[in-house]
Design a protein around this motif. Structure first.
Motif, mmCIF file in Angstrom:
data_model
loop_
_atom_site.group_PDB
_atom_site.id
_atom_site.type_symbol
_atom_site.label_atom_id
_atom_site.label_comp_id
_atom_site.label_asym_id
_atom_site.label_seq_id
_atom_site.Cartn_x
_atom_site.Cartn_y
_atom_site.Cartn_z
ATOM 1 N N VAL A 25 -63.918 -7.650 3.635
ATOM 2 C CA VAL A 25 -64.425 -6.541 2.828
ATOM 3 C C VAL A 25 -64.575 -7.001 1.391
ATOM 4 O O VAL A 25 -63.856 -7.877 0.915
ATOM 5 C CB VAL A 25 -63.480 -5.335 2.909
ATOM 6 N N GLY A 50 -67.563 -3.630 6.887
ATOM 7 C CA GLY A 50 -66.201 -4.156 6.950
ATOM 8 C C GLY A 50 -65.750 -4.536 8.336
ATOM 9 O O GLY A 50 -64.752 -5.214 8.501
ATOM 10 N N VAL A 105 -65.919 1.045 3.089
ATOM 11 C CA VAL A 105 -65.746 -0.207 3.822
ATOM 12 C C VAL A 105 -66.720 -0.270 4.994
ATOM 13 O O VAL A 105 -67.357 -1.307 5.264
ATOM 14 C CB VAL A 105 -64.286 -0.347 4.307
#
Length: 433
Positions: free
Chosen positions: A282, A277, A272
């Motif tokens: 994500v 992220g 991620v």
């Protein structure tokens, strides 16, 4: 023709010669009795420790005790020879001195002498310090065993043939007590005598039992496994991993029986982070970061499974039955807990106590608690031959799925069902009768 004085001199010389012979034979009898006790009572573990420190006598003692039947046969043969010869000489001497009444007197005197000086005294010394005594007598006993080997071998075969005629078969290669059972018995005895603490006993016996217990007995059942759906949205998968108390989660596709991977939270967070992220959204494929699942049979012993975990440098395995169906999962921590007890960390709930006490003093336990864990926590001895969990034991004994409020008594305990979820007993109250 000899004079009376010469005849008395001959009798006096014979008398003292017989006395010396009897004393010598009693000494040999004491040696054989003490040697038998020392060599049979000596701990082979302690002898091995003495060998490591350079004791040649202990090395001979270890060698001579490898064949216990041969050793006992040689020592008993020597002991009986000297005892019978000493008794015969004493009878001859006392008969000369006291006539026919000397037989009874010789029997009484020799019984006392043999009992005190040839049996009790040497065996008491040998049992006081068996390893030291065994290392001292082993050089002579090893020679005796070698010399008397033909006679002892003949006697052994005759005894075995005689026992076989009565339907008793002996296996010379089989120990009377297995090493495992001997160690376990010593630990339990030490605990009962107060020399070994309960926690130490549990750890030692737990380590010894790994060879005799299977993965099936301690695995987390499939109904309690937390899983990730491979087709779920990436954000939902991330949220599930962050909420979970576990760092490794199985990934299934379609149905939960179809496990296609195992995700480690660290690998997921790295993926991620790599995808950026932190921006709030994500987008990743969970199977790209999932590891290949590791499956093990439910009949694998805990000892073998721990070795396999260490060899693979793995901590997590999925358990399947003989048909390949998923049954549960097991971790390295589960196996270690069988030795050291429950392992908790900062993420475990403090309220998840395995055993609670009710107001009336009874033990309140979860139905899924293993019988072994309950026995270790309470020092009870409930049998686990037919069931692994407390709920399974109640179902097995009652031959039904009890309802809430039902009470049963078996194996010296009272079981009250206080919780049930569908067909599963979730809560019980237990107390000894």
């Amino acid at each position: 023709m000899q004079s009376p004085a010469s005849e008395v001199f001959v009798l006096d010389a014979a008398f003292w010669l017989i006395i010396v012979a009897i004393i010598t034979l009693l000494f040999l009898s004491a040696f054989f009795s003490g040697s038998e006790t020392a060599l049979t009572a000596a701990s082979r573990g302690k002898l091995k420790s003495m060998v490591d420190r350079g004791s040649r006598g202990a090395a001979l003692a270890l060698k001579v005790t490898e064949d216990t039947e041969r050793l006992i046969g040689a020592v008993l043969l020597g002991n009986n020879l000297v005892n019978i010869l000493a008794a015969a000489l004493a009878t001859s001497l006392f008969t000369r001195l006291f006539g026919d009444s000397g037989v009874a007197l010789a029997t009484l005197v020799m019984t006392l002498l043999v009992l005190i000086f040839a049996e009790v005294l040497p065996k008491t010394y040998a049992i006081t310090n068996p390893e030291t005594a065994a290392s001292r007598v082993s050089p002579i006993i090893s020679v005796l065993v070698l010399v008397l080997s033909p006679v002892v071998t003949a006697v052994r075969w005759y005894v075995r043939l005689t026992l076989r005629a009565f339907g008793v078969r002996t296996d010379p290669g089989e120990a009377v007590l297995a090493v495992h059972e001997e160690i376990a018995g010593t630990i339990s005895l030490g605990h009962s005598e107060g020399a070994v603490m309960k926690d130490d006993r549990d750890r030692l016996l737990g380590a010894l039992d790994l060879k005799h217990r299977t993965v099936e007995e301690i695995m987390l059942h499939r109904s309690a496994i937390e899983m990730i759906d491979a087709d779920a949205a990436p954000q939902a998968i991330l949220d599930q991993c962050l909420r979970s108390h576990f760092t490794r989660l199985p990934v299934y596709k379609g149905e939960q029986e179809n496990v296609v991977g195992v995700v480690h939270a660290r690998d997921l967070l790295r993926a991620v982070h790599k995808l950026g992220g932190e921006s709030g959204s994500v987008d990743f494929r969970v199977l790209d970061v999932a590891m290949k699942p590791y499956f093990v049979p439910e009949t694998t012993t805990l000892d073998d499974q721990m070795r396999e975990f260490l060899r693979r440098r793995a901590h997590f395995a999925l358990v399947v039955d003989e048909y390949g169906a998923l049954q549960g999962l097991i971790t390295l921590e589960d196996i270690l807990e069988e030795i050291v007890g429950e392992i908790s960390d900062e993420h475990d709930k403090a309220t998840d106590l395995p055993i609670e006490r009710s107001d009336d003093g009874q033990c309140v336990v979860d139905g899924g608690m293993t019988i072994r864990d309950l026995n270790r926590a309470t020092d009870w001895h409930l049998p686990d031959d037919h069931a692994n969990t407390v709920a399974g034991l109640v179902i097995h004994e009652s031959q039904s799925i009890p309802s809430v409020g039902q009470v049963f008594s078996f194996h010296g305990f009272r079981f009250e069902v206080t919780g049930r979820q569908q067909n599963r007993i979730s809560r019980l109250k237990i107390r000894p009768l």
